[in-house]
Design a protein around this motif. Structure first.
Motif, PDB file in Angstrom:
ATOM      1  N   PHE A 149       0.989  -1.061   0.016  1.00  0.00           N
ATOM      2  CA  PHE A 149       0.136  -0.168   0.081  1.00  0.00           C
ATOM      3  C   PHE A 149       0.656   1.198   0.025  1.00  0.00           C
ATOM      4  O   PHE A 149       0.161   2.412  -0.189  1.00  0.00           O
ATOM      5  N   ALA A 150       2.069   1.142  -0.076  1.00  0.00           N
ATOM      6  CA  ALA A 150       2.942   2.256   0.237  1.00  0.00           C
ATOM      7  C   ALA A 150       2.727   3.449  -1.137  1.00  0.00           C
ATOM      8  O   ALA A 150       2.899   4.577  -0.592  1.00  0.00           O
ATOM      9  N   GLU A 151       2.679   2.953  -2.196  1.00  0.00           N
ATOM     10  CA  GLU A 151       2.528   3.727  -3.307  1.00  0.00           C
ATOM     11  C   GLU A 151       1.311   4.647  -3.340  1.00  0.00           C
ATOM     12  O   GLU A 151       1.050   5.654  -3.742  1.00  0.00           O
ATOM     13  N   ARG A 152       0.365   4.132  -2.606  1.00  0.00           N
ATOM     14  CA  ARG A 152      -1.173   4.677  -2.337  1.00  0.00           C
ATOM     15  C   ARG A 152      -1.098   6.082  -1.829  1.00  0.00           C
ATOM     16  O   ARG A 152      -2.000   6.815  -1.858  1.00  0.00           O
ATOM     17  N   GLY A 153      -0.238   6.311  -0.493  1.00  0.00           N
ATOM     18  CA  GLY A 153      -0.169   7.339   0.139  1.00  0.00           C
ATOM     19  C   GLY A 153      -1.299   7.190   1.080  1.00  0.00           C
ATOM     20  O   GLY A 153      -1.504   8.268   2.063  1.00  0.00           O
ATOM     21  N   GLU A 154      -2.092   6.090   1.191  1.00  0.00           N
ATOM     22  CA  GLU A 154      -3.268   6.083   2.589  1.00  0.00           C
ATOM     23  C   GLU A 154      -3.345   4.347   2.308  1.00  0.00           C
ATOM     24  O   GLU A 154      -3.039   3.588   1.748  1.00  0.00           O
ATOM     25  N   ALA A 155      -3.722   4.293   3.775  1.00  0.00           N
ATOM     26  CA  ALA A 155      -4.141   2.774   3.949  1.00  0.00           C
ATOM     27  C   ALA A 155      -5.055   2.866   5.202  1.00  0.00           C
ATOM     28  O   ALA A 155      -5.350   3.575   5.839  1.00  0.00           O
ATOM     29  N   ASP A 156      -5.699   1.536   5.161  1.00  0.00           N
ATOM     30  CA  ASP A 156      -6.314   1.389   6.648  1.00  0.00           C
ATOM     31  C   ASP A 156      -5.399   0.370   7.432  1.00  0.00           C
ATOM     32  O   ASP A 156      -5.293  -0.894   7.019  1.00  0.00           O
ATOM     33  N   LEU A 157      -4.704   0.637   8.428  1.00  0.00           N
ATOM     34  CA  LEU A 157      -3.664  -0.002   9.021  1.00  0.00           C
ATOM     35  C   LEU A 157      -4.180  -1.248   9.852  1.00  0.00           C
ATOM     36  O   LEU A 157      -3.590  -2.082  10.056  1.00  0.00           O
ATOM     37  N   ALA A 158      -5.885  -1.038   9.926  1.00  0.00           N
ATOM     38  CA  ALA A 158      -6.175  -2.438  10.594  1.00  0.00           C
ATOM     39  C   ALA A 158      -6.292  -3.474   9.653  1.00  0.00           C
ATOM     40  O   ALA A 158      -5.807  -4.638   9.680  1.00  0.00           O
ATOM     41  N   ALA A 159      -6.941  -3.234   8.414  1.00  0.00           N
ATOM     42  CA  ALA A 159      -7.460  -4.164   7.365  1.00  0.00           C
ATOM     43  C   ALA A 159      -6.067  -4.652   6.477  1.00  0.00           C
ATOM     44  O   ALA A 159      -5.592  -5.669   6.067  1.00  0.00           O
ATOM     45  N   ASP A 160      -5.198  -3.574   6.220  1.00  0.00           N
ATOM     46  CA  ASP A 160      -3.983  -3.873   5.509  1.00  0.00           C
ATOM     47  C   ASP A 160      -2.564  -4.076   6.061  1.00  0.00           C
ATOM     48  O   ASP A 160      -1.766  -4.341   5.516  1.00  0.00           O
ATOM     49  N   PHE A 161      -2.783  -3.956   7.533  1.00  0.00           N
ATOM     50  CA  PHE A 161      -1.482  -4.304   8.124  1.00  0.00           C
ATOM     51  C   PHE A 161      -1.434  -5.159   9.491  1.00  0.00           C
ATOM     52  O   PHE A 161      -1.139  -6.322   9.683  1.00  0.00           O
ATOM     53  N   ALA A 162      -2.358  -4.527  10.631  1.00  0.00           N
ATOM     54  CA  ALA A 162      -2.406  -5.322  11.889  1.00  0.00           C
ATOM     55  C   ALA A 162      -3.244  -6.648  11.750  1.00  0.00           C
ATOM     56  O   ALA A 162      -2.850  -7.618  12.583  1.00  0.00           O
ATOM     57  N   GLU A 163      -4.089  -6.802  10.850  1.00  0.00           N
ATOM     58  CA  GLU A 163      -4.829  -8.126  10.603  1.00  0.00           C
ATOM     59  C   GLU A 163      -4.171  -9.071  10.046  1.00  0.00           C
ATOM     60  O   GLU A 163      -4.554 -10.367   9.934  1.00  0.00           O
ATOM     61  N   HIS A 164      -3.015  -8.814   9.315  1.00  0.00           N
ATOM     62  CA  HIS A 164      -2.103  -9.658   8.537  1.00  0.00           C
ATOM     63  C   HIS A 164      -0.813 -10.410   9.070  1.00  0.00           C
ATOM     64  O   HIS A 164      -0.652 -11.339   9.143  1.00  0.00           O
ATOM     65  N   LEU A 165      -0.206  -9.310   9.909  1.00  0.00           N
ATOM     66  CA  LEU A 165       1.284  -9.228  10.380  1.00  0.00           C
ATOM     67  C   LEU A 165       1.303 -10.373  11.412  1.00  0.00           C
ATOM     68  O   LEU A 165       2.207 -11.486  11.119  1.00  0.00           O
ATOM     69  N   PRO A 166       0.402 -10.686  12.557  1.00  0.00           N
ATOM     70  CA  PRO A 166       0.728 -11.825  13.535  1.00  0.00           C
ATOM     71  C   PRO A 166       0.409 -13.073  12.734  1.00  0.00           C
ATOM     72  O   PRO A 166       1.363 -13.983  13.292  1.00  0.00           O
ATOM     73  N   MET A 167      -0.442 -13.256  11.853  1.00  0.00           N
ATOM     74  CA  MET A 167      -0.614 -14.599  11.445  1.00  0.00           C
ATOM     75  C   MET A 167       0.374 -15.139  10.533  1.00  0.00           C
ATOM     76  O   MET A 167       0.883 -16.048  10.506  1.00  0.00           O
ATOM     77  N   LEU A 168       1.191 -14.011   9.723  1.00  0.00           N
ATOM     78  CA  LEU A 168       2.058 -14.476   8.831  1.00  0.00           C
ATOM     79  C   LEU A 168       3.365 -14.990   9.769  1.00  0.00           C
ATOM     80  O   LEU A 168       4.009 -15.930   9.380  1.00  0.00           O
ATOM     81  N   VAL A 169       3.251 -14.445  10.911  1.00  0.00           N
ATOM     82  CA  VAL A 169       4.561 -14.812  11.604  1.00  0.00           C
ATOM     83  C   VAL A 169       4.240 -16.138  12.383  1.00  0.00           C
ATOM     84  O   VAL A 169       5.160 -17.081  12.563  1.00  0.00           O
ATOM     85  N   MET A 170       2.817 -16.154  12.730  1.00  0.00           N
ATOM     86  CA  MET A 170       2.583 -17.701  13.445  1.00  0.00           C
ATOM     87  C   MET A 170       2.488 -18.756  12.531  1.00  0.00           C
ATOM     88  O   MET A 170       2.958 -19.827  13.010  1.00  0.00           O
ATOM     89  N   THR A 171       2.137 -18.437  11.279  1.00  0.00           N
ATOM     90  CA  THR A 171       2.228 -19.714  10.200  1.00  0.00           C
ATOM     91  C   THR A 171       3.737 -20.021  10.147  1.00  0.00           C
ATOM     92  O   THR A 171       4.095 -21.317  10.059  1.00  0.00           O
ATOM     93  N   GLN A 172       4.462 -18.983  10.131  1.00  0.00           N
ATOM     94  CA  GLN A 172       6.136 -19.410  10.273  1.00  0.00           C
ATOM     95  C   GLN A 172       6.584 -20.216  11.521  1.00  0.00           C
ATOM     96  O   GLN A 172       7.105 -21.190  11.505  1.00  0.00           O
TER      97      GLN A 172
END
Length: 516
Positions: free
Chosen positions: A160-183
């Motif tokens: 989302f960096a190129e957009r200049g805007e984001a929803d940090l809940a849907a685009d970031f926080a809700e994905h990072l922990p599970m990506l780490v946990m699957t590893q």
């Protein structure tokens, strides 16, 4: 046995009868409902009203008109978790289970039905399983964990960096922990999106929570079978090989606990910490002036907005008394972690910061304290550190009071966190050097990054996930698997390229705060 239903007699399971509320709980029509609109709209306000009316322990009503006790006092919570002779972890002792009053489709079941895990056991058997869990989680290298958190954070930001805007809940926080946990568990990244949805649905106690739980169970059963045959450097394999000799059922049930607890708590912690950094004037001043660090902010959030507001904690083993209430053997006691952290007897002034104070109840307390809490802290402070370094001028696009929250009987979390920022210059991403070798698994799903298959603690893992799609025919339906190009890559991913003249997040954050 799955966690979707407790052991009940056939007759009771066939036609559960609504329980009659015992007199000691008071008028059933006057009891606060933890599944009702009042709790969903303002859970902390409800807790304070209950405290004012009943004291540190209050009678409440659960889904299906099942009465229980909600422990609101800080000291009373410590008393309950610290005296297993009076308060058992074994949910099978709950009177409504014994009397067949809990419907088979109750949204409570995924979280309270007995399972062969240390959360529901006492004595030596609990010690055996808890030891295996502790040792397996402690084997991860902390520096390795943070390197992978950083890598996944960059990959998410790149979306989302190129957009200049984001929803940090849907685009970031809700994905990072599970990506780490699957590893951590030795799973492919592609499982992440569906597991995120299923775990949040299950904890929320919705009408589909039982089906979501069944999907999680099936996925973890498959993982356990594969790791039993092909072990690797991951928590699943370490649980299997531990001298405690866990059965497959014990292994996947503990994986379920790790997955659900780690994802739900860390997602909520990320959202609340980001909100505090972006909106709280005290946080702004303390960070800019050096009186507070990002880990301090995380601990303050754990005091003010714990990731789990309430947890089903104990069942009375004997007739007893706590907080002035007479508790009968078989009664359920819920632990109000959020209410305990706000107990006026320990925090008479909630505006006073608690820098470095870890005596909160966010991760429970005593022998049942969360064994993976340091992983959660690492995901929060490292992920936000990396985010602020990449995008140092983050700003909310709506006032703090307009942010929307969603509450369940156990949790309260932000539904969105819209921000704007200056898009970074093209080609400046620390992941750009490896992005060609690590394409996304599929558009609109989790990032299958260069670290896919490289576990958190060991950067030279030889256990690949290439065979995941070739398991037996009972494999659960999951998002699209990694492409052949991805699975053909070496498992140990190269470290992310870091720009030589990178400004620290601390300097960037202080400069941003001074400009505001």
């Amino acid at each position: 046995m799955t966690a979707s239903s407790p052991k009940q007699s056939p007759a009771a399971s066939a036609s559960p009868r609504p329980p009659q509320c015992p007199v000691r709980f008071g008028d059933p029509d006057a009891l606060a409902r933890l599944f009702g609109p009042e709790a969903a709209e303002d859970p902390m306000g409800l807790y304070e009203r209950l405290r004012a009316r009943h004291g540190p322990v209050a009678p409440v009503m659960l889904d299906g008109d099942l009465p229980a006790w909600l422990v609101l006092g800080y000291r009373e919570i410590l008393e309950v978790v610290g005296t297993p002779s009076r308060f058992s972890r074994d949910s099978r002792t709950w009177r409504w289970f014994k009397e067949g009053r809990v419907p088979p489709g109750s949204p409570l079941l995924p979280m309270i039905a007995w399972q062969p895990v240390c959360l529901f056991l006492d004595g030596e058997e609990r010690h055996r399983l808890r030891l295996a869990l502790n040792v397996s989680l402690e084997r991860f290298n902390r520096r390795g964990i943070r390197r992978h958190i950083t890598r996944f954070t960059h990959q998410l930001i790149d979306q989302f960096a190129e957009r200049g805007e984001a929803d940090l809940a849907a685009d970031f926080a809700e994905h990072l922990p599970m990506l780490v946990m699957t590893q951590l568990l030795g799973m492919p990244d592609a499982y992440g999106p569906r597991l995120v949805e299923a775990s949040r649905d299950m904890v929320a106690g919705t009408e589909t929570s039982v089906a979501s739980n069944e999907y999680i169970v099936e996925t973890l059963q498959q993982l356990t079978r594969r790791k039993r045959k092909e072990p690797g450097e991951d928590a699943t394999s370490w649980l299997i090989e531990h001298p405690s000799k866990l059965t497959d059922e014990e292994v996947w049930n503990h994986l379920r606990v790790i997955l659900i607890a780690a994802n739900e708590t860390t997602v909520n912690l990320l959202k609340s910490t980001l909100r505090m950094v972006l909106t709280d004037p005290r946080c702004h001043a303390s960070l800019a002036g050096g009186q507070m660090t990002l880990p301090d902010v995380v601990e303050q959030v754990l005091w003010d907005e714990p990731p789990l507001m309430t947890i089903p904690g104990r069942w009375a083993a004997v007739d007893t008394e706590v907080g002035g209430q007479k508790i009968k053997a078989g009664d359920m006691l819920l632990l109000g972690l959020g209410a305990g952290n706000h107990d006026p007897s320990v925090r008479p002034d909630l505006s006073v910061p608690l820098h470095g104070n870890r005596s909160h109840l966010a991760f429970s307390s005593g022998p049942q304290e969360c064994p993976g809490q340091e992983i959660g802290r690492a995901i929060a402070d490292t992920g936000i550190d990396t985010l602020l370094t990449r995008l140092p001028d983050l700003q909310l696009t709506v006032p703090d009071e307009e942010l929307q929250w969603k509450s369940g009987w156990m949790t309260r979390h932000l539904t969105s966190l819209p921000v704007k920022f200056t898009p970074p210059e093209p080609g400046t991403s620390p992941e750009s050097a490896t992005s060609a070798a690590a394409p996304a698994a599929s558009a609109g799903t989790a990032v299958a990054g260069a670290a896919a298959g490289c576990p958190l603690g060991k950067l030279t893992d030889t256990d690949t996930d290439a065979g995941e799609g070739s398991d037996s025919g009972d494999e659960p339906s999951v998002p699209a698997q990694q492409t052949a190009e991805q699975t053909a890559q070496p498992t140990a991913a190269p470290p992310a390229a870091v720009p030589p003249a990178r400004t620290s997040w601390w300097d960037s954050l202080k400069a941003w705060l001074r400009r505001r």
